[in-house]
Design an enzyme around this catalytic site. Sequence first.
Site, PDB file in Angstrom:
ATOM      1  N   VAL A   1       0.822  -1.310   0.166  1.00 46.77           N
ATOM      2  CA  VAL A   1      -0.017   0.062  -0.055  1.00 46.77           C
ATOM      3  C   VAL A   1       0.890   1.184  -0.037  1.00 46.77           C
ATOM      4  O   VAL A   1       1.766   1.264   0.917  1.00 46.77           O
ATOM      5  CB  VAL A   1      -1.009   0.038   1.150  1.00 46.77           C
ATOM      6  CG1 VAL A   1      -2.009   1.241   1.129  1.00 46.77           C
ATOM      7  CG2 VAL A   1      -1.653  -1.223   1.492  1.00 46.77           C
ATOM      8  N   CYS A   2       0.595   2.127  -0.959  1.00 46.44           N
ATOM      9  CA  CYS A   2       1.262   3.442  -0.739  1.00 46.44           C
ATOM     10  C   CYS A   2       2.682   3.339  -0.935  1.00 46.44           C
ATOM     11  O   CYS A   2       3.164   2.545  -1.827  1.00 46.44           O
ATOM     12  CB  CYS A   2       0.907   4.165   0.476  1.00 46.44           C
ATOM     13  SG  CYS A   2       1.277   6.031   0.469  1.00 46.44           S
TER      14      CYS A   2
END
Length: 207
Positions: free
Chosen positions: A117-118
Amino acid sequence: MSESGRAPANDDALTLGVLVFEDAEELDVVGPWEVLGFWAAHIASRPVRVLTVGQGAGVVRCAKGLGLVAGHELATAPPLDLLVHPGGDGTRALAKDGPHLAWLRELHQQGTVLASVCTGSLVLAAAGLLTGRPATTHRGYLDKLAKIDPTIDVHAGQRYVDDGDIITSAGVSAGIDMALHLVHRLDGAEASEQTRDGIQYEVRGTG
């Protein structure tokens, strides 16, 4: 944060890990946790357990001060079918942490699906796991992702990029979309839609 999901009834159970670490971005962790945990507890068609893993068992402090519990140490965690690697300021240190990068490479070699994520994708890139592959990250870090490994096919503007055994998502809230996609992969479109409905994750106007 404690273990969530149905207790595995047999060896056919799926084990999904969410990494927690100092200065992780809160929603990067709890967004996928909520999706996967809700699916595991209420919808999954097979036994699933969702657990947190960290460099040491115990409380870690996230980027905005939220304390989360790592239920299992990396070295002694159960074998994982999937690992969610969040982003956040703490990834700066992890991208230079040799043992952590080696652990990710080992998981990959063992067949664990890695989902970032991210800026978690920057750590995967630092581990050499995105070489020659499509990937994405937070829109503010796309250039940095390409700088870490110029062979990465950087996809701007996509909420997530699924390249089979590695899935990367864009920034923060995109981890929820990626997690719903993972439910789709693991249990089908109906399970994903039921999970979306159950957590009331709706894309609507503000009116």
